[in-house]
Design a protein around this motif. Sequence first.
Motif, mmCIF file in Angstrom:
data_model
loop_
_atom_site.group_PDB
_atom_site.id
_atom_site.type_symbol
_atom_site.label_atom_id
_atom_site.label_comp_id
_atom_site.label_asym_id
_atom_site.label_seq_id
_atom_site.Cartn_x
_atom_site.Cartn_y
_atom_site.Cartn_z
ATOM 1 N N ALA A 46 -6.761 1.142 -3.205
ATOM 2 C CA ALA A 46 -6.676 -0.038 -4.076
ATOM 3 C C ALA A 46 -6.761 0.311 -5.553
ATOM 4 O O ALA A 46 -6.207 -0.384 -6.390
ATOM 5 C CB ALA A 46 -7.778 -1.032 -3.720
ATOM 6 N N ARG A 47 -7.438 1.385 -5.910
ATOM 7 C CA ARG A 47 -7.636 1.704 -7.322
ATOM 8 C C ARG A 47 -6.405 2.324 -7.961
ATOM 9 O O ARG A 47 -6.106 2.081 -9.123
ATOM 10 C CB ARG A 47 -8.832 2.648 -7.475
ATOM 11 C CG ARG A 47 -9.477 2.565 -8.829
ATOM 12 C CD ARG A 47 -10.796 3.322 -8.909
ATOM 13 N NE ARG A 47 -11.782 2.794 -7.983
ATOM 14 C CZ ARG A 47 -12.451 3.553 -7.110
ATOM 15 N NH1 ARG A 47 -12.245 4.835 -7.024
ATOM 16 N NH2 ARG A 47 -13.336 3.007 -6.304
ATOM 17 N N ASN A 48 -5.654 3.138 -7.208
ATOM 18 C CA ASN A 48 -4.528 3.847 -7.819
ATOM 19 C C ASN A 48 -3.208 3.706 -7.071
ATOM 20 O O ASN A 48 -2.201 4.252 -7.503
ATOM 21 C CB ASN A 48 -4.873 5.327 -7.992
ATOM 22 C CG ASN A 48 -5.264 5.985 -6.690
ATOM 23 O OD1 ASN A 48 -4.946 5.499 -5.617
ATOM 24 N ND2 ASN A 48 -5.979 7.096 -6.791
ATOM 25 N N GLY A 49 -3.179 2.993 -5.957
ATOM 26 C CA GLY A 49 -1.935 2.770 -5.224
ATOM 27 C C GLY A 49 -1.458 3.965 -4.412
ATOM 28 O O GLY A 49 -0.315 3.974 -3.957
ATOM 29 N N TYR A 50 -2.320 4.953 -4.189
ATOM 30 C CA TYR A 50 -1.913 6.123 -3.410
ATOM 31 C C TYR A 50 -1.792 5.745 -1.935
ATOM 32 O O TYR A 50 -2.597 5.001 -1.391
ATOM 33 C CB TYR A 50 -2.917 7.252 -3.564
ATOM 34 C CG TYR A 50 -2.846 7.984 -4.876
ATOM 35 C CD1 TYR A 50 -2.103 7.498 -5.950
ATOM 36 C CD2 TYR A 50 -3.526 9.173 -5.061
ATOM 37 C CE1 TYR A 50 -2.036 8.174 -7.147
ATOM 38 C CE2 TYR A 50 -3.473 9.851 -6.261
ATOM 39 C CZ TYR A 50 -2.727 9.351 -7.293
ATOM 40 O OH TYR A 50 -2.668 10.024 -8.489
ATOM 41 N N TYR A 51 -0.789 6.292 -1.302
ATOM 42 C CA TYR A 51 -0.504 6.039 0.109
ATOM 43 C C TYR A 51 -1.498 6.801 0.977
ATOM 44 O O TYR A 51 -1.701 8.001 0.804
ATOM 45 C CB TYR A 51 0.925 6.494 0.401
ATOM 46 C CG TYR A 51 1.373 6.360 1.820
ATOM 47 C CD1 TYR A 51 1.462 5.118 2.427
ATOM 48 C CD2 TYR A 51 1.743 7.476 2.565
ATOM 49 C CE1 TYR A 51 1.907 4.986 3.724
ATOM 50 C CE2 TYR A 51 2.196 7.357 3.861
ATOM 51 C CZ TYR A 51 2.267 6.110 4.438
ATOM 52 O OH TYR A 51 2.712 5.978 5.718
ATOM 53 N N LEU A 52 -2.128 6.094 1.928
ATOM 54 C CA LEU A 52 -3.098 6.717 2.824
ATOM 55 C C LEU A 52 -2.553 6.921 4.230
ATOM 56 O O LEU A 52 -3.049 7.765 4.963
ATOM 57 C CB LEU A 52 -4.374 5.872 2.889
ATOM 58 C CG LEU A 52 -5.131 5.717 1.576
ATOM 59 C CD1 LEU A 52 -6.273 4.722 1.732
ATOM 60 C CD2 LEU A 52 -5.659 7.058 1.096
ATOM 61 N N GLY A 53 -1.556 6.130 4.613
ATOM 62 C CA GLY A 53 -0.988 6.288 5.936
ATOM 63 C C GLY A 53 -0.504 4.964 6.499
ATOM 64 O O GLY A 53 -0.458 3.957 5.800
ATOM 65 N N TYR A 54 -0.157 4.976 7.784
ATOM 66 C CA TYR A 54 0.351 3.777 8.449
ATOM 67 C C TYR A 54 -0.314 3.624 9.807
ATOM 68 O O TYR A 54 -0.791 4.603 10.397
ATOM 69 C CB TYR A 54 1.874 3.835 8.598
ATOM 70 C CG TYR A 54 2.355 4.954 9.496
ATOM 71 C CD1 TYR A 54 2.614 4.724 10.846
ATOM 72 C CD2 TYR A 54 2.569 6.237 8.998
ATOM 73 C CE1 TYR A 54 3.052 5.752 11.674
ATOM 74 C CE2 TYR A 54 3.012 7.259 9.814
ATOM 75 C CZ TYR A 54 3.250 7.015 11.152
ATOM 76 O OH TYR A 54 3.674 8.027 11.965
ATOM 77 N N PHE A 55 -0.355 2.398 10.278
ATOM 78 C CA PHE A 55 -0.930 2.152 11.598
ATOM 79 C C PHE A 55 0.026 2.682 12.653
ATOM 80 O O PHE A 55 1.214 2.411 12.619
ATOM 81 C CB PHE A 55 -1.181 0.651 11.803
ATOM 82 C CG PHE A 55 -2.425 0.179 11.127
ATOM 83 C CD1 PHE A 55 -3.656 0.250 11.768
ATOM 84 C CD2 PHE A 55 -2.371 -0.315 9.844
ATOM 85 C CE1 PHE A 55 -4.813 -0.177 11.128
ATOM 86 C CE2 PHE A 55 -3.512 -0.752 9.208
ATOM 87 C CZ PHE A 55 -4.741 -0.680 9.851
ATOM 88 N N GLY A 56 -0.514 3.480 13.572
ATOM 89 C CA GLY A 56 0.279 4.107 14.612
ATOM 90 C C GLY A 56 0.498 5.594 14.384
ATOM 91 O O GLY A 56 1.066 6.269 15.226
ATOM 92 N N GLN A 57 0.035 6.126 13.261
ATOM 93 C CA GLN A 57 0.217 7.553 12.995
ATOM 94 C C GLN A 57 -0.725 8.368 13.874
ATOM 95 O O GLN A 57 -1.759 7.872 14.329
ATOM 96 C CB GLN A 57 -0.011 7.880 11.522
ATOM 97 C CG GLN A 57 -1.437 7.715 11.057
ATOM 98 C CD GLN A 57 -1.584 7.918 9.553
ATOM 99 O OE1 GLN A 57 -0.623 7.832 8.809
ATOM 100 N NE2 GLN A 57 -2.793 8.186 9.128
#
Length: 156
Positions: free
Chosen positions: A97-108
């Motif tokens: 939320a602070r920097n918009g970095y991608y953490l992943g997706y559900f199902g990975q």
Amino acid sequence: GNLVKELLPFSKYPSVPLTALCTDISTKMLLAGSKDGHIMRWSIASFLEEPQNSKNQIKEELCWRAHSTEVVDLFHEEEKNVVVTASIDGSVRLWHARNGYYLGYFGQSRKFEFSDISRLILPCDVNNFPTIIKEGSKNMEKKMNFEYPLVLDRDK
């Protein structure tokens, strides 16, 4: 969404209808998902405290491309400080939320790693990095002062 589009016309990207909205618990931050897949984060605390004061504005702080298609839902999970987004393409993704970095997706297949946000990765269908809008950047101002206006010189 169209009303907020009219109220907040200044962004790095062209104004498009907003399709999903949420705030944090204390209502200091507004998150919005758009029809073209962007997520925008605005600071709304000072505006809500005293909306009649013209100096208290809604300030855009962060913008990133979350999906290649329309965002249909999003929410902010404050304990982990993540934004969860869902799109009409069927994907559900997690973002810092602070920097918009991608953490992943559900199902990975791998576990979500919330502690290491130093790696900047993007989903396969997104190629734009998050844009942090700094307070000092006045790309939103309409007024421009020119010392030497352009003049047509037919002889040149």
